[in-house]
Write a protein that holds these residues in place. Structure first.
Motif, PDB file in Angstrom:
ATOM      1  N   ASP A 105       0.666  -1.231   0.134  1.00 18.97           N
ATOM      2  CA  ASP A 105       0.129  -0.218  -0.121  1.00 18.97           C
ATOM      3  C   ASP A 105       0.926   1.257   0.068  1.00 18.97           C
ATOM      4  O   ASP A 105       1.435   1.510   0.971  1.00 18.97           O
ATOM      5  CB  ASP A 105      -0.862   0.070   1.355  1.00 18.97           C
ATOM      6  CG  ASP A 105      -2.207   1.091   1.064  1.00 18.97           C
ATOM      7  OD1 ASP A 105      -1.630   2.128   0.546  1.00 18.97           O
ATOM      8  OD2 ASP A 105      -3.085   0.788   1.645  1.00 18.97           O
ATOM      9  N   ASP A 107       0.384   4.353   0.076  1.00 12.71           N
ATOM     10  CA  ASP A 107       0.027   5.592   1.051  1.00 12.71           C
ATOM     11  C   ASP A 107       0.737   4.997   2.479  1.00 12.71           C
ATOM     12  O   ASP A 107       1.252   6.258   3.117  1.00 12.71           O
ATOM     13  CB  ASP A 107      -1.428   5.560   1.225  1.00 12.71           C
ATOM     14  CG  ASP A 107      -2.157   6.090   0.084  1.00 12.71           C
ATOM     15  OD1 ASP A 107      -1.724   6.913  -0.289  1.00 12.71           O
ATOM     16  OD2 ASP A 107      -3.436   5.648  -0.181  1.00 12.71           O
ATOM     17  N   GLU A 110       6.742   2.751   1.278  1.00 16.21           N
ATOM     18  CA  GLU A 110       7.699   2.956   0.128  1.00 16.21           C
ATOM     19  C   GLU A 110       8.215   1.428  -0.341  1.00 16.21           C
ATOM     20  O   GLU A 110       8.275   1.405  -1.743  1.00 16.21           O
ATOM     21  CB  GLU A 110       8.707   4.116   0.571  1.00 16.21           C
ATOM     22  CG  GLU A 110       8.138   5.458   0.677  1.00 16.21           C
ATOM     23  CD  GLU A 110       9.343   6.371   0.854  1.00 16.21           C
ATOM     24  OE1 GLU A 110      10.354   5.770   0.753  1.00 16.21           O
ATOM     25  OE2 GLU A 110       9.075   7.586   0.974  1.00 16.21           O
ATOM     26  N   ASN A 128       6.219   5.589   4.544  1.00 12.24           N
ATOM     27  CA  ASN A 128       5.805   6.796   3.556  1.00 12.24           C
ATOM     28  C   ASN A 128       6.307   7.919   4.597  1.00 12.24           C
ATOM     29  O   ASN A 128       5.801   8.162   5.666  1.00 12.24           O
ATOM     30  CB  ASN A 128       4.633   6.833   3.303  1.00 12.24           C
ATOM     31  CG  ASN A 128       4.218   8.051   2.316  1.00 12.24           C
ATOM     32  OD1 ASN A 128       4.814   9.126   2.454  1.00 12.24           O
ATOM     33  ND2 ASN A 128       3.179   7.746   1.338  1.00 12.24           N
ATOM     34  N   GLN A 130       5.168  10.806   4.745  1.00 11.51           N
ATOM     35  CA  GLN A 130       4.053  11.883   4.886  1.00 11.51           C
ATOM     36  C   GLN A 130       3.255  11.017   5.999  1.00 11.51           C
ATOM     37  O   GLN A 130       2.182  11.708   6.473  1.00 11.51           O
ATOM     38  CB  GLN A 130       3.318  12.161   3.558  1.00 11.51           C
ATOM     39  CG  GLN A 130       4.198  13.023   2.581  1.00 11.51           C
ATOM     40  CD  GLN A 130       3.024  13.058   1.575  1.00 11.51           C
ATOM     41  OE1 GLN A 130       2.951  12.359   0.666  1.00 11.51           O
ATOM     42  NE2 GLN A 130       2.832  14.645   1.403  1.00 11.51           N
ATOM     43  N   ALA A 131       3.470   9.724   6.333  1.00  9.96           N
ATOM     44  CA  ALA A 131       2.654   8.801   7.195  1.00  9.96           C
ATOM     45  C   ALA A 131       2.660   9.293   8.703  1.00  9.96           C
ATOM     46  O   ALA A 131       3.578   9.258   9.221  1.00  9.96           O
ATOM     47  CB  ALA A 131       2.888   7.387   7.060  1.00  9.96           C
ATOM     48  N   PRO A 225      -8.110   7.407   5.623  1.00  5.10           N
ATOM     49  CA  PRO A 225      -8.817   8.412   5.161  1.00  5.10           C
ATOM     50  C   PRO A 225      -9.968   8.954   5.786  1.00  5.10           C
ATOM     51  O   PRO A 225     -10.654   9.957   5.676  1.00  5.10           O
ATOM     52  CB  PRO A 225      -9.249   7.693   3.571  1.00  5.10           C
ATOM     53  CG  PRO A 225      -9.139   6.209   3.751  1.00  5.10           C
ATOM     54  CD  PRO A 225      -8.062   6.149   4.734  1.00  5.10           C
ATOM     55  N   TRP A 246      -5.440  13.172   6.851  1.00  5.97           N
ATOM     56  CA  TRP A 246      -4.923  12.225   5.868  1.00  5.97           C
ATOM     57  C   TRP A 246      -4.102  12.815   4.785  1.00  5.97           C
ATOM     58  O   TRP A 246      -4.461  13.657   4.199  1.00  5.97           O
ATOM     59  CB  TRP A 246      -6.152  11.492   5.187  1.00  5.97           C
ATOM     60  CG  TRP A 246      -5.963  10.571   3.950  1.00  5.97           C
ATOM     61  CD1 TRP A 246      -6.342  10.800   2.768  1.00  5.97           C
ATOM     62  CD2 TRP A 246      -5.133   9.342   4.097  1.00  5.97           C
ATOM     63  NE1 TRP A 246      -6.059   9.577   1.930  1.00  5.97           N
ATOM     64  CE2 TRP A 246      -5.394   8.983   2.851  1.00  5.97           C
ATOM     65  CE3 TRP A 246      -4.783   8.669   4.970  1.00  5.97           C
ATOM     66  CZ2 TRP A 246      -4.853   7.721   2.375  1.00  5.97           C
ATOM     67  CZ3 TRP A 246      -3.984   7.173   4.781  1.00  5.97           C
ATOM     68  CH2 TRP A 246      -4.171   6.873   3.295  1.00  5.97           C
ATOM     69  N   TRP A 247      -2.931  12.171   4.280  1.00  2.00           N
ATOM     70  CA  TRP A 247      -2.065  12.868   3.524  1.00  2.00           C
ATOM     71  C   TRP A 247      -2.280  12.238   2.090  1.00  2.00           C
ATOM     72  O   TRP A 247      -1.540  12.779   0.968  1.00  2.00           O
ATOM     73  CB  TRP A 247      -0.685  12.375   3.853  1.00  2.00           C
ATOM     74  CG  TRP A 247      -0.383  10.991   3.949  1.00  2.00           C
ATOM     75  CD1 TRP A 247       0.024  10.182   3.089  1.00  2.00           C
ATOM     76  CD2 TRP A 247      -0.601  10.028   5.058  1.00  2.00           C
ATOM     77  NE1 TRP A 247       0.136   8.817   3.776  1.00  2.00           N
ATOM     78  CE2 TRP A 247      -0.219   8.820   4.833  1.00  2.00           C
ATOM     79  CE3 TRP A 247      -1.009  10.415   6.346  1.00  2.00           C
ATOM     80  CZ2 TRP A 247      -0.422   7.663   5.783  1.00  2.00           C
ATOM     81  CZ3 TRP A 247      -1.314   9.411   7.130  1.00  2.00           C
ATOM     82  CH2 TRP A 247      -0.796   7.882   6.961  1.00  2.00           C
ATOM     83  N   GLY A 248      -3.034  11.037   1.803  1.00  2.00           N
ATOM     84  CA  GLY A 248      -3.165  10.591   0.513  1.00  2.00           C
ATOM     85  C   GLY A 248      -4.345  11.131  -0.212  1.00  2.00           C
ATOM     86  O   GLY A 248      -4.773  12.322   0.178  1.00  2.00           O
ATOM     87  N   GLY A 249      -4.914  10.586  -1.276  1.00  3.31           N
ATOM     88  CA  GLY A 249      -6.058  11.429  -1.899  1.00  3.31           C
ATOM     89  C   GLY A 249      -7.435  11.264  -0.833  1.00  3.31           C
ATOM     90  O   GLY A 249      -7.606  10.359  -0.120  1.00  3.31           O
ATOM     91  N   GLN A 750     -11.317   5.750   0.322  1.00  2.00           N
ATOM     92  CA  GLN A 750     -11.259   7.053  -0.259  1.00  2.00           C
ATOM     93  C   GLN A 750     -11.939   7.313  -1.428  1.00  2.00           C
ATOM     94  O   GLN A 750     -12.072   8.383  -1.946  1.00  2.00           O
ATOM     95  CB  GLN A 750      -9.914   7.628  -0.135  1.00  2.00           C
ATOM     96  CG  GLN A 750      -8.801   6.890  -0.891  1.00  2.00           C
ATOM     97  CD  GLN A 750      -8.118   5.711   0.002  1.00  2.00           C
ATOM     98  OE1 GLN A 750      -8.638   5.120   0.634  1.00  2.00           O
ATOM     99  NE2 GLN A 750      -6.893   5.785  -0.593  1.00  2.00           N
TER     100      GLN A 750
END
Length: 761
Positions: A105, A107, A110, A128, A130-131, A225, A246-249, A750
């Motif tokens: 995943d 999100d 990496e 990630n 940003q997580a 999300p 939430w940093w993803g979409g 999401q």
């Protein structure tokens, strides 16, 4: 949960005697590791839509069987709703794709790979950057370490339901920074991708108190999300709102509401707009299809309450309601009023169902016939194999799936489903449906037709009846009973027309019956079917004439003896007189336990078919229908059954997840039998060894081969017989996209939302 029902998907990852015997088995090897994985038996059906075609905003209400008892997925009372919440709100290192394969995943992760195998297996996770958790703290090695300690099994103060894989970890270290996590295993673990999904914050996993109680009714810190906004046990609702951290979409929905709605109330809830998405049973799915068909029509509906009343019945009802008998008239008027009310309610609901559609696929779970091998006739592997060989699995799959327009191919593996890399059809290790072979196996186990049963009139009058039958047949009772001077076991056999190879006699003149019972048991093995793929019996080319091509193994008759009848033609009068199969004065009768609640109609229909199939080989069943809430706990788990139907989920990690289901039961310290999740109580050391080897084999192809070999052995032991993959029927509003019958794939929460209206940007 539904019963076809008693799928234990949440249980399999949570919690969750008899050797193969001396019988000669077909080859138990599986296909090579170079085999390509087959396609899933049915594609997912979710109205897949790009994110730019999904509107922002809105609330979606999703029906669940019950509000989860806990939000901690690693506790024993976690269920499917717990999984839904965890998937939407917590990190997952790997998620499943449409073929049931684990995929990284992005999100959260990496990369993740095995970087060392000697002297220890080491997996390096790179998270990630940003997580972050919803409180702003970085997701990192501390969270991994806290989850490992809680689930390792070393501290019994943690009330964990499972620790598979975590107990193999030796230590967890930070890498170059807190976003790099090095996991070192004390023992190789092939299914390492199953770990740390979901991942809970150290605030939950850090202490026994926080683990046991901190995440049961709330989840203060999350990372997904969505975040848990409200958990209302009185209203039966859990509300998830779009997460601001939430940093993803970003989630397309503002809110996702999980609402507890019983199965038999879902059609009404959908019609009233109280629910937007719900798994439904075939009956509700048909109602939705009829509602779409009836759109624009006028007049009374041709289905529903009152639709089956004939003109004659309607006239009689009117006459009673307006007749001179006041008491009868009043009762009939009340009945007519109730019917009118039911018709109006049904019509209103049908109108509300017109904006819904049913998305359908096959659920990643299969229904099996479980055979309790701990006691009774089924403790004999030959009897279990006879039951299995009597079943037409294709017919049973068709009963459930064909009316729904879904592929009705039987499941060929206990450990994987079609489309998964480890799947191959290993049912050949047990053999195809073969009535004659099933009868031969029963005879070899000592179960023969026509034997007197203790405590019945048969036992009292058996000798007298035998002599009468012998006289009617013009035979010498002494010779016919097996005491002839030629040493034969008696050759006067009345059989059936159109024999199948290997058919056992279903009726004997009673003087020959006693001798034949001995002869059949003694000689069945000598004339058992050859081990060819077609399962047909090898013929003897010498000796006296056989009865047709089959007949009783080792039994012969003079020319002119009537040929056996086809078993499918039903019992002949002679067969009925012979009585049930018996052994040691006891009839061969099996307890068949089935659930009685709504939603389990398909199970009961399959159970009835199975009973008829078993009756053809002389096995009688006593069916008991029990309440849903006690079916699994009081009957399956406690072993109070001979035959039962329930489901197991498919898994991407069969070597690990299936181990407790097929492990050989062992005596516990208190003298009881520790069965883990092996509710059939059938297991072997070899199966355990193969699954242990598969879970420790880091070469993925070799691990899959070992899983396939284990599955072949599970088939041969005949403790459980996979029948069909469960249907997945999801009623959903037509404008809902990226949701429905997901099949294997983990939902991407999401992306779930409403399709944009035409012309809307």
């Amino acid at each position: 949960m539904s019963h076809d029902g008693l799928s234990t998907r949440a249980v399999m990852r949570s919690v969750a005697f008899l050797t193969a015997g001396a019988l000669t088995l077909p080859v138990l090897t599986a296909c090579s590791s170079d085999d390509r994985a087959s396609a899933p038996a049915a594609a997912q059906d979710i109205a897949l839509t790009p994110r730019d075609k999904v509107a922002d905003g809105a609330t979606l209400t999703w029906a669940v069987d019950a509000l989860p008892e806990t939000l901690n997925a690693f506790q024993a009372d976690a269920d499917a709703a717990t999984t839904r919440v965890a998937q939407a709100t917590l990190p997952a290192m790997f998620r499943l794709d449409a073929q049931g394969r684990p995929q990284r995943d992005p999100d959260f992760l990496e990369s993740a790979e095995v970087v060392e195998t000697e002297p220890r297996q080491v997996v390096l996770y790179k998270l990630n950057q940003q997580a972050v958790w919803s409180d702003g703290r970085e997701i990192g090695a501390d969270d991994f370490a806290a989850q490992w300690r809680a689930l390792s099994g070393k501290d019994t103060a943690y009330w964990t339901a499972r620790n598979a894989g975590y107990e193999r970890i030796e230590r967890i270290d930070r890498g170059a920074n807190n976003l790099e996590v090095r996991v070192t295993f004390a023992k190789p673990f092939a299914d390492w991708r199953a770990l740390f999904t979901p991942l809970y914050p150290k605030d939950v996993m850090g202490t026994p108190d926080s683990f046991n109680d901190g995440a049961r009714g709330k989840l203060k810190v999350s990372a997904g999300p969505f975040a848990v906004q409200k958990f209302d046990t009185k209203a039966g609702e859990a509300t998830l709102q779009r997460s601001a951290r939430w940093w993803g979409g970003p989630a397309k929905l503002d809110k996702l509401v999980l609402r507890a709605v019983p199965r038999d109330k879902r059609a009404a809830a959908l019609a009233a707009g109280k629910v937007d998405l719900a798994e439904v049973d075939p009956g509700e799915a048909r109602r939705i299809a009829l509602a779409a068909r009836d759109r624009g029509t006028s007049g009374p509906l041709a289905h529903g309450p009152g639709a089956a009343i004939t003109p004659g019945q309607a006239l009689r009802s009117w006459a009673l309601a307006h007749g001179e008998d006041e008491e009868a008239a009043e009762a009939e008027q009340l009945a007519r009023a109730r019917t009118r009310k039911a018709v109006e309610k049904y019509a209103d609901e049908q109108a509300g169902l017109r904006d819904l559609t049913v998305r359908k696929s096959l659920e990643p779970a299969y229904t099996q016939l479980a055979l309790n091998g701990s006691t009774g006739p089924l403790s004999d592997e030959r009897v279990r194999r006879a039951v299995a060989r009597a079943l037409d699995r294709a017919e049973l799959a068709s009963v459930v799936l064909s009316p729904l327009g879904l592929p009705a191919k039987p499941v060929g593996s206990h450990l994987a489903l079609a489309g998964q890399p480890a799947y191959t059809d290993s049912s050949g290790a047990l053999g195809k449906q073969d009535t004659a072979e099933a009868r031969a196996l029963l005879a070899d186990a000592g179960w023969v037709p026509g034997g007197p049963v203790k405590g019945t009139k048969d036992a009292k009058d058996a000798k007298e009846k035998a002599e009468d039958d012998a006289k009617k047949a013009g035979a010498d009772p002494d010779k016919a009973s097996g005491s002839g001077q030629d040493g034969s076991d008696g050759a006067y056999i009345v059989g059936r027309d159109d024999p199948k190879p290997g058919d056992l006699p279903v009726s004997l003149p009673a003087p020959a019956a006693a001798a034949q019972r001995t002869a059949v048991a003694r000689q069945a093995a000598l004339f058992a079917p050859a081990a060819g793929e077609d399962g047909e019996q090898a013929r003897r080319q010498d000796g006296p004439q056989r009865i047709g091509q089959g007949g009783a193994p080792g039994a012969y008759a003079p020319k002119g003896t009537a040929a056996p009848r086809d078993p499918s033609a039903g019992a002949s009068p002679a067969e009925a007189a012979a009585g049930p199969l018996a052994k040691d004065g006891k009839p061969l009768t099996l307890r068949f336990v089935l659930p009685s609640g709504p939603g389990s109609e398909a199970l009961r229909a399959v159970g009835e078919r199975i009973s008829r199939m078993l009756e053809r080989i002389g096995i009688r069943t006593e069916t008991t229908k029990v309440a849903d809430d006690s079916y699994f706990k009081d009957h399956i788990a406690s072993g109070q059954y001979d035959l039962a139907l329930y489901s197991w989920p498919g898994t991407a990690y069969p070597a690990t997840d299936a181990r407790p289901i097929y492990a050989k039961p062992v005596p516990a310290a208190d003298g009881s039998l520790n069965v883990e999740q092996n509710y059939t109580r059938v297991g072997t050391d070899h199966i355990d060894q193969l699954l242990d080897q598969a879970s420790s084999e880091l070469d993925e192809k070799r691990s899959r081969d070992l899983v396939r070999q284990a599955d072949a052995r599970i088939w041969a032991a005949a403790g459980s017989i996979p029948l069909y993959q469960r249907p997945e029927l999801v009623a959903v509003r037509k404008n809902v996209v990226n949701a429905g019958a997901f099949g294997f794939e983990t939902p991407i929460y999401q992306n779930i939302g409403l399709a944009k209206s035409p012309g809307r940007k």
